[in-house]
Design a protein around this motif. Structure first.
Motif, PDB file in Angstrom:
ATOM      1  N   GLY A   7       0.798  -1.222   0.000  1.00 17.79           N
ATOM      2  CA  GLY A   7       0.000   0.000   0.000  1.00 17.79           C
ATOM      3  C   GLY A   7       0.825   1.262   0.000  1.00 17.79           C
ATOM      4  O   GLY A   7       0.447   2.250   0.615  1.00 17.79           O
ATOM      5  N   TYR A   8       1.944   1.267  -0.703  1.00 13.93           N
ATOM      6  CA  TYR A   8       2.752   2.477  -0.760  1.00 13.93           C
ATOM      7  C   TYR A   8       2.242   3.456  -1.802  1.00 13.93           C
ATOM      8  O   TYR A   8       2.714   4.589  -1.862  1.00 13.93           O
ATOM      9  CB  TYR A   8       4.239   2.167  -0.955  1.00 13.93           C
ATOM     10  N   THR A   9       1.296   3.044  -2.651  1.00  8.39           N
ATOM     11  CA  THR A   9       0.619   3.984  -3.541  1.00  8.39           C
ATOM     12  C   THR A   9      -0.802   4.188  -3.019  1.00  8.39           C
ATOM     13  O   THR A   9      -1.317   3.378  -2.246  1.00  8.39           O
ATOM     14  CB  THR A   9       0.546   3.457  -4.990  1.00  8.39           C
ATOM     15  N   ALA A  10      -1.428   5.240  -3.464  1.00 11.37           N
ATOM     16  CA  ALA A  10      -2.815   5.488  -3.045  1.00 11.37           C
ATOM     17  C   ALA A  10      -3.740   4.396  -3.571  1.00 11.37           C
ATOM     18  O   ALA A  10      -4.720   4.033  -2.915  1.00 11.37           O
ATOM     19  CB  ALA A  10      -3.269   6.859  -3.546  1.00 11.37           C
ATOM     20  N   TRP A  11      -3.432   3.834  -4.725  1.00 13.22           N
ATOM     21  CA  TRP A  11      -4.262   2.780  -5.318  1.00 13.22           C
ATOM     22  C   TRP A  11      -4.168   1.502  -4.492  1.00 13.22           C
ATOM     23  O   TRP A  11      -5.162   0.822  -4.267  1.00 13.22           O
ATOM     24  CB  TRP A  11      -3.834   2.527  -6.760  1.00 13.22           C
ATOM     25  N   ILE A  16      -5.327  -2.115   1.122  1.00  8.23           N
ATOM     26  CA  ILE A  16      -4.849  -2.298   2.490  1.00  8.23           C
ATOM     27  C   ILE A  16      -5.949  -1.953   3.491  1.00  8.23           C
ATOM     28  O   ILE A  16      -6.086  -2.603   4.529  1.00  8.23           O
ATOM     29  CB  ILE A  16      -3.581  -1.441   2.733  1.00  8.23           C
ATOM     30  N   ARG A  17      -6.772  -0.973   3.172  1.00 10.99           N
ATOM     31  CA  ARG A  17      -7.856  -0.575   4.077  1.00 10.99           C
ATOM     32  C   ARG A  17      -8.890  -1.688   4.253  1.00 10.99           C
ATOM     33  O   ARG A  17      -9.635  -1.704   5.217  1.00 10.99           O
ATOM     34  CB  ARG A  17      -8.542   0.703   3.590  1.00 10.99           C
ATOM     35  N   LEU A  18      -8.938  -2.642   3.326  1.00 11.85           N
ATOM     36  CA  LEU A  18      -9.817  -3.797   3.523  1.00 11.85           C
ATOM     37  C   LEU A  18      -9.286  -4.682   4.651  1.00 11.85           C
ATOM     38  O   LEU A  18     -10.050  -5.245   5.427  1.00 11.85           O
ATOM     39  CB  LEU A  18      -9.945  -4.604   2.235  1.00 11.85           C
ATOM     40  N   LEU A  90      -1.244   5.417 -14.053  1.00  8.76           N
ATOM     41  CA  LEU A  90      -2.020   6.047 -12.989  1.00  8.76           C
ATOM     42  C   LEU A  90      -1.084   6.486 -11.865  1.00  8.76           C
ATOM     43  O   LEU A  90      -0.242   5.718 -11.418  1.00  8.76           O
ATOM     44  CB  LEU A  90      -3.070   5.074 -12.456  1.00  8.76           C
ATOM     45  N   THR A  91      -1.272   7.711 -11.416  1.00 10.64           N
ATOM     46  CA  THR A  91      -0.427   8.261 -10.358  1.00 10.64           C
ATOM     47  C   THR A  91      -1.272   8.541  -9.121  1.00 10.64           C
ATOM     48  O   THR A  91      -2.505   8.513  -9.171  1.00 10.64           O
ATOM     49  CB  THR A  91       0.226   9.574 -10.818  1.00 10.64           C
ATOM     50  N   ASP A  92      -0.600   8.840  -8.025  1.00 11.71           N
ATOM     51  CA  ASP A  92      -1.302   9.196  -6.794  1.00 11.71           C
ATOM     52  C   ASP A  92      -2.061  10.512  -6.968  1.00 11.71           C
ATOM     53  O   ASP A  92      -3.121  10.706  -6.371  1.00 11.71           O
ATOM     54  CB  ASP A  92      -0.324   9.302  -5.631  1.00 11.71           C
ATOM     55  N   ASP A 138      -0.040  -1.938  -6.276  1.00 19.58           N
ATOM     56  CA  ASP A 138       1.059  -0.980  -6.160  1.00 19.58           C
ATOM     57  C   ASP A 138       1.979  -1.052  -7.372  1.00 19.58           C
ATOM     58  O   ASP A 138       2.437  -0.034  -7.872  1.00 19.58           O
ATOM     59  CB  ASP A 138       1.881  -1.242  -4.893  1.00 19.58           C
ATOM     60  N   ASP A 139       2.244  -2.264  -7.841  1.00 18.40           N
ATOM     61  CA  ASP A 139       3.113  -2.438  -9.005  1.00 18.40           C
ATOM     62  C   ASP A 139       2.437  -2.003 -10.300  1.00 18.40           C
ATOM     63  O   ASP A 139       3.087  -1.475 -11.200  1.00 18.40           O
ATOM     64  CB  ASP A 139       3.546  -3.900  -9.129  1.00 18.40           C
TER      65      ASP A 139
END
Length: 185
Positions: A7-11, A16-18, A90-92, A138-139
């Motif tokens: 979860g180092y990207t916003a996507w 991760i929040r699940l 796609l970016t943050d 993330d990847d």
């Protein structure tokens, strides 16, 4: 967490929040083990449309996990398309812009099942699957949209009842009602 591998990207953080919901009030003892299983490549994920199937091998045990994700509505897809444009990379910043426009980007899991003995929607294997999918997202952030049906056009925005699931997890059945025998009439 300075060195967060999931979860180092916003996507990916949406996935991760699940596993780690913000509303959680007590520590979840299975999370470190689930992260370890995902980190050590113990999860073999297959993504088919809105379903995620995972085979988890941990020691001498193996489990099969099933997740079903709710598809995006057409309105959400149009909102994301207007903000993001070309979803090749796609970016943050694109994630933040889509959220600011009112789009729901976080996945909604509608069904979970696992073949383990725990029979819980938050068993070790389901949590490890969330972490593994988060790492994959993330990847390749485009995967976050693919799983939710962004590229298939999504569901129509209507008041129609949602589509019935193909099967029912056995843990949701009530034995008293299921095995009831009607008296001959």
């Amino acid at each position: 967490m300075a060195n967060n591998e999931f979860g180092y990207t916003a996507w990916g953080k949406d996935w991760i929040r699940l596993a780690e919901p913000l509303r959680q009030t007590r520590p979840e003892p299975l999370l470190p083990r689930a992260r370890r299983v995902a980190r050590n490549d113990g999860v073999a994920v297959t993504i088919d449309g809105h379903t995620v199937r995972a085979s988890i091998h941990r020691g001498g045990q193996a489990s099969v996990t099933y997740l079903e994700v709710e598809p995006m509505s057409r309105g959400t897809i149009e909102t994301i398309g207007a903000v993001i444009g070309d979803p090749t990379v796609l970016t943050d910043d694109m994630h933040r812009a889509a959220l600011a426009a009112g789009a729901r980007l976080a996945p909604i899991v509608t069904a979970t099942d696992c073949s383990c003995k725990a029979r819980s929607p938050r068993c070790l294997h389901v949590l490890a699957t969330y972490y593994d999918v988060a790492r994959r997202v993330d990847d390749h952030p485009r995967l976050a949209l693919e799983i939710q049906g962004y590229f298939q056009g999504g569901q129509p925005d209507s008041e129609a009842a949602p589509q019935e699931h193909r099967w029912i997890p056995i843990s949701t059945l009530d034995p008293a009602d299921y095995f009831a025998v009607a008296a001959p009439g």
